[in-house]
Design an enzyme around this catalytic site. Sequence first.
Site, short mmCIF file in Angstrom:
data_model
loop_
_atom_site.label_atom_id
_atom_site.label_comp_id
_atom_site.label_asym_id
_atom_site.label_seq_id
_atom_site.Cartn_x
_atom_site.Cartn_y
_atom_site.Cartn_z
N LYS A 22 63.42 44.65 66.34
CA LYS A 22 63.43 44.53 64.90
C LYS A 22 63.10 43.42 64.33
O LYS A 22 62.68 43.05 63.35
CB LYS A 22 65.09 44.75 65.18
CG LYS A 22 65.15 43.98 63.52
CD LYS A 22 66.94 43.86 63.24
CE LYS A 22 67.80 42.66 63.79
NZ LYS A 22 67.70 41.94 62.56
N ASN A 23 62.75 42.17 65.31
CA ASN A 23 63.24 40.80 64.79
C ASN A 23 61.56 40.62 64.80
O ASN A 23 60.84 39.49 63.66
CB ASN A 23 63.78 39.31 65.43
CG ASN A 23 64.79 39.85 64.67
OD1 ASN A 23 65.52 40.44 64.31
ND2 ASN A 23 65.71 39.17 65.61
N CYS A 128 76.25 33.53 57.05
CA CYS A 128 76.68 34.75 57.11
C CYS A 128 78.01 34.33 58.87
O CYS A 128 78.10 33.29 59.19
CB CYS A 128 75.67 35.26 58.29
SG CYS A 128 75.24 34.31 59.16
N ARG A 133 73.57 28.36 58.58
CA ARG A 133 72.11 29.21 57.75
C ARG A 133 71.35 28.94 56.77
O ARG A 133 71.07 29.88 56.40
CB ARG A 133 72.24 30.48 58.29
CG ARG A 133 72.51 30.82 60.24
CD ARG A 133 72.67 32.44 60.08
NE ARG A 133 71.28 33.02 61.19
CZ ARG A 133 71.03 34.08 61.26
NH1 ARG A 133 71.88 34.74 61.15
NH2 ARG A 133 70.34 33.57 61.29
N ASP A 317 70.67 35.53 70.46
CA ASP A 317 70.56 36.60 70.81
C ASP A 317 71.66 37.61 71.40
O ASP A 317 72.14 38.54 71.94
CB ASP A 317 69.63 37.56 69.97
CG ASP A 317 69.71 36.90 68.52
OD1 ASP A 317 70.71 36.34 67.69
OD2 ASP A 317 68.24 37.08 67.37
N ARG A 409 72.37 48.13 62.53
CA ARG A 409 71.46 47.24 62.11
C ARG A 409 70.33 47.32 63.22
O ARG A 409 69.59 46.46 62.67
CB ARG A 409 72.14 45.59 61.08
CG ARG A 409 72.76 46.05 60.14
CD ARG A 409 73.29 44.30 60.07
NE ARG A 409 71.95 43.46 59.81
CZ ARG A 409 72.43 42.21 59.52
NH1 ARG A 409 73.13 41.92 60.23
NH2 ARG A 409 71.45 41.55 60.14
C1 UD1 Z 1 66.16 34.07 64.07
C2 UD1 Z 1 66.31 35.89 64.37
C3 UD1 Z 1 68.26 35.47 64.52
C4 UD1 Z 1 68.30 34.19 66.19
C5 UD1 Z 1 67.98 33.15 65.72
C6 UD1 Z 1 67.91 32.25 66.67
C7 UD1 Z 1 65.15 36.76 63.45
C8 UD1 Z 1 64.87 38.04 61.80
N1 UD1 Z 1 66.06 36.65 63.49
O1 UD1 Z 1 67.14 33.78 62.95
O2 UD1 Z 1 68.67 36.89 65.20
O3 UD1 Z 1 69.66 34.35 66.51
O4 UD1 Z 1 66.55 33.34 65.48
O5 UD1 Z 1 66.67 32.58 67.86
O6 UD1 Z 1 64.55 36.87 63.97
N2 UD1 Z 1 68.01 26.22 60.64
C9 UD1 Z 1 68.12 25.20 59.27
N3 UD1 Z 1 67.63 25.44 58.57
C10 UD1 Z 1 66.56 25.88 58.08
C11 UD1 Z 1 66.94 27.06 58.76
C12 UD1 Z 1 66.58 27.21 60.29
O7 UD1 Z 1 69.13 24.69 59.54
O8 UD1 Z 1 65.83 26.22 56.96
C13 UD1 Z 1 69.09 26.43 61.72
C14 UD1 Z 1 69.80 27.10 61.80
O9 UD1 Z 1 71.44 27.74 61.07
C15 UD1 Z 1 70.16 28.03 63.10
C16 UD1 Z 1 68.62 27.30 63.68
O10 UD1 Z 1 68.09 26.00 62.95
O11 UD1 Z 1 71.13 26.54 63.91
C17 UD1 Z 1 67.51 28.44 63.93
O12 UD1 Z 1 67.45 29.33 63.52
P1 UD1 Z 1 65.88 29.87 62.59
O13 UD1 Z 1 65.79 29.81 64.12
O14 UD1 Z 1 65.43 30.11 61.65
O15 UD1 Z 1 67.07 31.53 63.10
P2 UD1 Z 1 66.46 32.69 61.88
O16 UD1 Z 1 65.01 32.42 61.76
O17 UD1 Z 1 67.74 32.85 60.63
#
Ligand code: UD1
Length: 431
Positions: A22-23, A128, A133, A317, A409
Amino acid sequence: MDAIRILGGVPLTGEIVIGGAKNAALPLMAATLLTDQPLTLINMPELVDISTMSNLLRQHGARIDQSALAPGAGEAGATGRSMTLTSERITSVTAPYDLVRRMRASVLVLGPLLARMHEAKVSLPGGCAIGTRPVDLHLKALEALGAKIDVKGGYIHATAPGGLKGAKVVFPKVTVGGTENLLMAAALAAGDTVLENAAREPEIGNLADCLNAMGAEISGIGSGTLKIRGVKTLHGARVAVIPDRIETGTYAIAGAITRGRVTLKGTSFDLLDSVFSAMRQAGASVEQVEDGVVVSAEDGLNGIDVMTEPFPGFPTDMQAQWMALMATANGASMITETIFENRFMHVPELTRFGADVNVHGASAIIRGRKQLSGAPVMATDLRASSSLILAGLAAEGETLVNRIYHLDRGYERLEEKLGACGARIERIVGG
Ligand code: UD1
């Protein structure tokens, strides 16, 4: 609302075919916005999140054709459907609140829209269940490429009138979605971009390979430093989605938690080395075989400690599912969550099975129990839901998992896949 009923205590034995990730599929789909030519994705999973992304892309102007792929059609690992996305003309640069709020990954349209159309208006994804996030790192990095960003009325309004320009970006924290958005944006920017402290998840590699197949010039794939030489246009491509490592890990734990033996087909040890190594350390047997991995834990398991980290570390995850496993192991263990600040929502539900878990800040101490007992429980987020299914499979007696829409999902045909290995599991529609 649907529920899942499980009569637990049956050691699972058999084969489970792992679907496309999915990701990985979600960012690959968003890459259609970068070109007017067809992008064909094979080994696509059938999931609610994929339909949500399809709806979002359609309202940006994409045409999406899906077809079932005959089994053994010859392409590596391909078992699922194929999907061809064509975004000949972008009809709207706005990603509306109603679609974005359903799925955070919708924010992945920001980079490609901005790169191709020099403008994007994307609803802020908001919080969420597992934490706040934010997307601040995506926005700061796009600003470094010359975008002007305004956040107003719940929308991110990004513009780059003369187009994006390559730059050096150092991510202060590893972000998977941020790295993906920037890869897509930089592919069509003028000049060179360097992304430092980039995420190294296999899904990033899948996207970078896809972009290169579309004519991009990305190097450093698999490392923390990605170099992108911007090109003027990208073209169509045909790309396979990698196997889902979280589905792989979830079913590996299903085999181990029931003290059974499962063969996971179409996946590999390397995708999930951290989890498989931890399982071995706990006493499970994990063997790479041709086209899959065999997992068994017929002799029981011991508690061991893990800490979630960006890839190649233990994935956040898999944290909830690992906790269910440790709840049935001999002795105590600790899980430390370093990625999300509120990702222990499953703990109160796991304790309903009799699990002994204490949370102290970002760590949870688990004291394993010989036997969990079935209970009615409530799913809170996607991976938390699967940990309740796993606990239910191991527990004695009946478990009813309510609010399972989260599961749909991210897991395709979950009841069917587990049922084929002997699990007594059924969906109660409208339960
Ligand atoms: C993706 C995955 C999700 C997984 C996560 C971490 C997808 C669709 N989802 O989510 O399943 O749990 O990676 O492996 O691929 N953060 C910030 N600012 C930002 C972006 C992120 O502070 O602009 C923080 C987030 O709150 C979190 C951390 O960085 O604490 C990692 O987040 P991120 O790697 O961006 O996760 P996603 O891409 O949302």
